[in-house]
Design a protein around this motif. Structure first.
Motif, PDB file in Angstrom:
ATOM      1  N   ARG A 173       0.845  -1.189   0.000  1.00 43.52           N
ATOM      2  CA  ARG A 173       0.000   0.000   0.000  1.00 43.52           C
ATOM      3  C   ARG A 173       0.885   1.246   0.000  1.00 43.52           C
ATOM      4  O   ARG A 173       2.016   1.205   0.484  1.00 43.52           O
ATOM      5  CB  ARG A 173      -0.923  -0.026   1.228  1.00 43.52           C
ATOM      6  N   ASP A 174       0.392   2.330  -0.529  1.00 43.59           N
ATOM      7  CA  ASP A 174       1.183   3.556  -0.660  1.00 43.59           C
ATOM      8  C   ASP A 174       1.823   4.012   0.646  1.00 43.59           C
ATOM      9  O   ASP A 174       2.941   4.517   0.649  1.00 43.59           O
ATOM     10  CB  ASP A 174       0.336   4.694  -1.239  1.00 43.59           C
ATOM     11  N   ASP A 175       1.142   3.816   1.768  1.00 49.54           N
ATOM     12  CA  ASP A 175       1.702   4.248   3.047  1.00 49.54           C
ATOM     13  C   ASP A 175       2.687   3.232   3.639  1.00 49.54           C
ATOM     14  O   ASP A 175       3.287   3.476   4.685  1.00 49.54           O
ATOM     15  CB  ASP A 175       0.605   4.563   4.061  1.00 49.54           C
ATOM     16  N   GLY A 176       2.856   2.086   2.979  1.00 49.62           N
ATOM     17  CA  GLY A 176       3.806   1.071   3.433  1.00 49.62           C
ATOM     18  C   GLY A 176       3.359   0.264   4.630  1.00 49.62           C
ATOM     19  O   GLY A 176       4.133  -0.523   5.174  1.00 49.62           O
ATOM     20  N   LEU A 177       2.106   0.407   5.032  1.00 52.96           N
ATOM     21  CA  LEU A 177       1.630  -0.246   6.253  1.00 52.96           C
ATOM     22  C   LEU A 177       0.831  -1.524   6.007  1.00 52.96           C
ATOM     23  O   LEU A 177       0.445  -2.199   6.963  1.00 52.96           O
ATOM     24  CB  LEU A 177       0.782   0.735   7.078  1.00 52.96           C
ATOM     25  N   ALA A 178       0.587  -1.860   4.746  1.00 55.17           N
ATOM     26  CA  ALA A 178      -0.242  -3.030   4.437  1.00 55.17           C
ATOM     27  C   ALA A 178       0.117  -3.559   3.056  1.00 55.17           C
ATOM     28  O   ALA A 178       0.718  -2.856   2.238  1.00 55.17           O
ATOM     29  CB  ALA A 178      -1.728  -2.652   4.482  1.00 55.17           C
ATOM     30  N   ILE A 179      -0.279  -4.806   2.820  1.00 49.30           N
ATOM     31  CA  ILE A 179      -0.157  -5.405   1.491  1.00 49.30           C
ATOM     32  C   ILE A 179      -1.546  -5.839   1.051  1.00 49.30           C
ATOM     33  O   ILE A 179      -2.414  -6.143   1.877  1.00 49.30           O
ATOM     34  CB  ILE A 179       0.831  -6.600   1.462  1.00 49.30           C
ATOM     35  N   SER A 180      -1.744  -5.870  -0.256  1.00 50.59           N
ATOM     36  CA  SER A 180      -3.055  -6.270  -0.764  1.00 50.59           C
ATOM     37  C   SER A 180      -2.909  -7.077  -2.039  1.00 50.59           C
ATOM     38  O   SER A 180      -1.887  -7.003  -2.734  1.00 50.59           O
ATOM     39  CB  SER A 180      -3.933  -5.045  -1.008  1.00 50.59           C
ATOM     40  N   ARG A 181      -3.964  -7.820  -2.313  1.00 52.12           N
ATOM     41  CA  ARG A 181      -4.000  -8.637  -3.531  1.00 52.12           C
ATOM     42  C   ARG A 181      -5.449  -8.937  -3.858  1.00 52.12           C
ATOM     43  O   ARG A 181      -6.287  -9.063  -2.958  1.00 52.12           O
ATOM     44  CB  ARG A 181      -3.229  -9.941  -3.320  1.00 52.12           C
ATOM     45  N   GLU A 182      -5.741  -9.054  -5.145  1.00 52.67           N
ATOM     46  CA  GLU A 182      -7.072  -9.451  -5.579  1.00 52.67           C
ATOM     47  C   GLU A 182      -6.992 -10.825  -6.238  1.00 52.67           C
ATOM     48  O   GLU A 182      -6.072 -11.089  -7.009  1.00 52.67           O
ATOM     49  CB  GLU A 182      -7.667  -8.440  -6.558  1.00 52.67           C
TER      50      GLU A 182
END
Length: 96
Positions: free
Chosen positions: A24-33
């Motif tokens: 994530r842009d803030d570097g605090l999370a990851i995501s995937r679809e």
């Protein structure tokens, strides 16, 4: 015992082994679809993830629309990414 937030180097190393996951842009999370054949397959995937997440006491932020499941992982207690997120992402990838 507090949960340790990953350092930038640890985060980069972990993400290198998790293709498809985006920071994530803030570097605090990851995501995937994830995309499945139909709703039934998507829901079955979510059920399997939910059982593992509950066992690990680490729950994803997610949403489901028909055959798509969007997942975001972060550790609120660490205010960012931790090894818990990386372990759950690896488990999720193994199911998908």
């Amino acid at each position: 015992m507090p949960i340790a937030k990953l350092t930038e180097a640890e985060r980069a190393e972990a993400l290198a082994g998790l293709p498809g996951w985006a920071l994530r842009d803030d570097g605090l999370a990851i995501s995937r679809e994830f995309k499945f054949a139909d709703f039934n397959a998507a829901f079955g995937f979510m059920a399997r993830v939910a059982l593992a997440a509950e066992k690990a006491d680490h729950h994803p932020e997610w949403s489901n629309v028909y055959n798509r499941v969007s997942i975001t992982l972060t550790t609120h207690d660490a205010n960012g990414l931790s090894q818990r997120d990386i372990a759950l992402a690896r488990f999720i990838d193994g199911l998908a």
